[in-house]
Write an enzyme that holds these catalytic residues in place. Structure first.
Site, PDB file in Angstrom:
ATOM      1  N   ASP A 249       0.665  -1.326   0.172  1.00 23.36           N
ATOM      2  CA  ASP A 249      -0.136  -0.057   0.337  1.00 23.36           C
ATOM      3  C   ASP A 249       0.969   1.061  -0.136  1.00 23.36           C
ATOM      4  O   ASP A 249       2.615   1.516   0.446  1.00 23.36           O
ATOM      5  CB  ASP A 249      -0.959   0.203   1.336  1.00 23.36           C
ATOM      6  CG  ASP A 249      -2.073  -0.975   1.805  1.00 23.36           C
ATOM      7  OD1 ASP A 249      -2.225  -2.141   0.188  1.00 23.36           O
ATOM      8  OD2 ASP A 249      -2.006  -1.621   2.585  1.00 23.36           O
ATOM      9  N   LYS A 271      -4.393   3.063  -2.172  1.00 25.57           N
ATOM     10  CA  LYS A 271      -5.434   3.086  -1.959  1.00 25.57           C
ATOM     11  C   LYS A 271      -5.334   3.839  -0.477  1.00 25.57           C
ATOM     12  O   LYS A 271      -5.239   4.052   0.234  1.00 25.57           O
ATOM     13  CB  LYS A 271      -6.422   1.942  -0.814  1.00 25.57           C
ATOM     14  CG  LYS A 271      -6.558   0.655  -2.028  1.00 25.57           C
ATOM     15  CD  LYS A 271      -7.605   0.268  -1.662  1.00 25.57           C
ATOM     16  CE  LYS A 271      -6.891  -1.347  -1.058  1.00 25.57           C
ATOM     17  NZ  LYS A 271      -7.351  -1.839  -0.180  1.00 25.57           N
ATOM     18  N   MET A 384      -9.514   6.792   9.679  1.00 25.74           N
ATOM     19  CA  MET A 384      -9.775   6.829   8.352  1.00 25.74           C
ATOM     20  C   MET A 384     -10.522   8.486   8.578  1.00 25.74           C
ATOM     21  O   MET A 384     -12.256   8.378   8.028  1.00 25.74           O
ATOM     22  CB  MET A 384     -10.162   6.265   7.460  1.00 25.74           C
ATOM     23  CG  MET A 384      -9.233   5.388   6.938  1.00 25.74           C
ATOM     24  SD  MET A 384      -9.706   3.991   6.209  1.00 25.74           S
ATOM     25  CE  MET A 384     -10.412   2.694   7.031  1.00 25.74           C
TER      26      MET A 384
HETATM   27  N1  SAH Z   1      -4.263  -1.357   8.695  1.00 27.97           N
HETATM   28  C1  SAH Z   1      -3.774   0.011   8.880  1.00 27.97           C
HETATM   29  C2  SAH Z   1      -4.774   0.871   8.868  1.00 27.97           C
HETATM   30  C3  SAH Z   1      -4.941   0.947   7.524  1.00 27.97           C
HETATM   31  S1  SAH Z   1      -6.397   2.589   6.956  1.00 27.97           S
HETATM   32  C4  SAH Z   1      -3.749   0.115  10.541  1.00 27.97           C
HETATM   33  O1  SAH Z   1      -3.456  -1.196  11.179  1.00 27.97           O
HETATM   34  O2  SAH Z   1      -2.915   0.983  11.617  1.00 27.97           O
HETATM   35  C5  SAH Z   1      -5.677   3.745   6.591  1.00 27.97           C
HETATM   36  C6  SAH Z   1      -5.705   4.440   7.955  1.00 27.97           C
HETATM   37  O3  SAH Z   1      -4.943   4.345   9.463  1.00 27.97           O
HETATM   38  C7  SAH Z   1      -5.127   5.894   7.805  1.00 27.97           C
HETATM   39  O4  SAH Z   1      -6.563   6.771   7.313  1.00 27.97           O
HETATM   40  C8  SAH Z   1      -5.088   7.033   9.203  1.00 27.97           C
HETATM   41  O5  SAH Z   1      -6.486   6.786   9.974  1.00 27.97           O
HETATM   42  C9  SAH Z   1      -4.319   5.433  10.373  1.00 27.97           C
HETATM   43  N2  SAH Z   1      -3.007   5.489   9.740  1.00 27.97           N
HETATM   44  C10 SAH Z   1      -2.074   4.383   9.222  1.00 27.97           C
HETATM   45  N3  SAH Z   1      -0.356   5.050   9.647  1.00 27.97           N
HETATM   46  C11 SAH Z   1      -0.837   5.680  10.496  1.00 27.97           C
HETATM   47  C12 SAH Z   1      -0.154   6.134  11.640  1.00 27.97           C
HETATM   48  N4  SAH Z   1       1.465   5.795  10.503  1.00 27.97           N
HETATM   49  N5  SAH Z   1      -0.311   7.973  11.974  1.00 27.97           N
HETATM   50  C13 SAH Z   1      -1.509   7.166  12.278  1.00 27.97           C
HETATM   51  N6  SAH Z   1      -2.424   7.092  11.081  1.00 27.97           N
HETATM   52  C14 SAH Z   1      -2.555   5.984  10.940  1.00 27.97           C
END
Ligand code: SAH
Length: 462
Positions: A249, A271, A384
């Site tokens: 991703d 995405k 998100m």
């Molecule tokens: N699978 C991922 C989430 C994917 S959805 C997980 O477990 O973290 C994508 C969302 O994850 C983003 O919109 C944000 O809200 C969050 N996200 C992912 N990486 C992040 C980071 N380093 N800091 C803050 N939010 C993050």
């Protein structure tokens, strides 16, 4: 990187050392390992240099370097240990077209000599651009201890066998053969019968590998964590180290992609929130196609693959294709964000449960158990959630949440550009205005320090 490491072919090249003391000796001990034609210019050379000259290992000219001496030389070392004399030598070297190194003078040198771990033909060069010679020595000592002393012998035998190993198909089959030779079969044979035993061992091993059926492809759905490579699991690291294909991703950080095997193909299937994206169907098809072709595929997702990661869609596609697959968990953004504010996701007496929510789902803004979320002490991590902030705020207030409920926004959790913004539910949408990176909203949690100040304040007022 100011100094770019390359390996110079010294065979037949002229290399000059101008100087005859300790500095010259130290460099000569290294240079004598090479195939260069060495010349030493020194008025009073150390006895070792005379001995080397007498045994034909180098040419000794017992005077200072003069104009014309450095013509056709590839390298000149100014090792007189006298600033003025070294500058004179360097000027001659430069004028006559050689690369010049002045011992202990990084600024005026065209190249520097690294610390070397020598397992010829395997050579490890360590440079710190003059920043930390002590560190270079420590790294060298560490590698000397780690790299088997017979590595050179193994590599020499391996090099002579490369042509025969081409009987194995390029890629994984050939890599597995060499990995087994260097890790196990080679060292074992060397221990039993020395260098002479290596060639027969290679023959036997090649026979075994030619008879093997190719390993079937496989997909691992791997959590890359929030961005800091130190937050990867050991298994994720190992899989990245052996992957043929990494389908990732866009949120996966470049530092983590750096860890993928150098020959691995990296495919971005972004995405990105609302930006351009590869369809889930295309991603599924890509994974299936690569694994069917026999590749070890790492499907790398940010955070944990099981948290808003479309894990089930991909799992179903892999099952339908009859492929072997597995899941490697990762640190989800909520965990990293809470850790960054030194808080706990659950706390006795405050919240016995925690929710992971998404601000929007496939159908738009996502409906939730707003009543439960609005209750005092409730804690939720909202993923998100940037665009949905106003909607979430409205729903929570409508269901009785206190306007001063803490909400902490953590942007780029665990990354170098991490930002923590402590807000209240009443000002949430405004708080999010300047937030452009991935962010998680921690409902019901304030940074520990801020919380402490608030409690102290309340105590003082009561
Ligand atoms: N699978 C991922 C989430 C994917 S959805 C997980 O477990 O973290 C994508 C969302 O994850 C983003 O919109 C944000 O809200 C969050 N996200 C992912 N990486 C992040 C980071 N380093 N800091 C803050 N939010 C993050």
């Amino acid at each position: 990187m100011r100094h770019f490491p390359i390996f110079l072919d010294t065979a037949g090249q002229r290399v000059i050392v101008a100087g005859g003391g300790e500095a010259a000796l130290a460099k000569l001990r290294l240079l004598l390992k090479t195939e260069a034609r060495l010349s030493v210019y020194a008025e009073s050379p150390a006895p070792e240099i005379r001995t080397w000259a007498e045994s034909g290992k180098l040419r000794l000219v017992e005077r200072a370097l003069a104009h014309g001496d450095a013509l056709c030389a590839a390298l000149v070392y100014a090792a007189a240990e006298d600033a003025a004399e070294d500058a004179r030598i360097a000027a001659i070297g430069r004028a006559e077209g050689a690369l010049v190194n002045i011992i202990d003078n990084l600024e005026d040198s065209a190249f520097i000599t690294p610390a070397i771990v020598d397992r010829d033909p395997i050579t490890v060069a360590i440079g710190t651009e003059g920043a930390a010679p002590v560190l270079a020595r420590a790294i060298k000592a560490d590698l000397e201890a780690r790299l088997s002393p017979v590595l050179g012998a193994l590599a020499r035998a391996g090099k002579a066998f490369r042509g025969l190993a081409e009987a194995l198909p390029m890629g994984r089959a050939r890599r597995d053969f060499w990995a087994e030779y260097y890790d196990a079969a080679g060292p074992r044979a060397h221990e039993a019968g020395g260098e002479a035993a290596l060639r027969p061992a290679l023959d036997v091993l090649l026979g075994q590998h030619l008879a093997r059926k190719p390993a079937p492809g496989r997909v691992d759905l791997v959590g890359a964590g929030p961005g800091d490579p130190e937050l990867l699991t050991l298994r994720a690291r190992r899989l990245l180290d052996t992957a043929d294909v990494v389908i990732h991703d866009r949120l996966v950080s470049p530092e983590i992609l750096e860890l993928a095997r150098r020959e691995a193909r990296l495919i971005a299937v972004g995405k990105e929130g609302f930006g351009p994206s590869t369809s889930q169907q295309d991603i599924n098809a890509l994974m299936v196609r690569e694994a069917r072709a026999g590749a070890q595929v790492v499907r790398l997702k940010s955070g944990d693959p099981g948290v808003f990661g479309r894990l089930d869609d991909e799992a179903e596609a892999l099952d339908a294709a009859g492929l072997d697959w597995g899941v490697v968990p990762g640190i989800t953004a909520a965990s990293a964000a809470t850790a960054s504010i030194r808080q706990s996701l659950t706390k006795r007496g405050r919240n016995g449960s925690v929710r992971l929510l998404t601000g929007h789902d496939m159908k738009g803004f996502a409906e939730q158990d707003w009543r439960g979320l609005a209750a005092p002490g409730a804690v939720a991590a909202i993923y998100m959630g940037k665009r949905a902030a106003r909607f979430v705020q409205g729903r929570l207030l409508m269901h009785g949440a206190a306007p001063d409920t803490p909400v902490t926004v953590v942007e780029n959790a665990s990354r170098a550009d991490q930002r923590v913004i402590a807000a209240r539910l009443s000002g949430l949408p405004q708080t999010l205005e300047g937030v452009t990176g991935p962010a998680v909203l921690l409902l019901g949690l304030a940074p520990r320090a801020a919380e402490q100040t608030l409690e102290d304040l309340q105590e003082a007022l009561s």
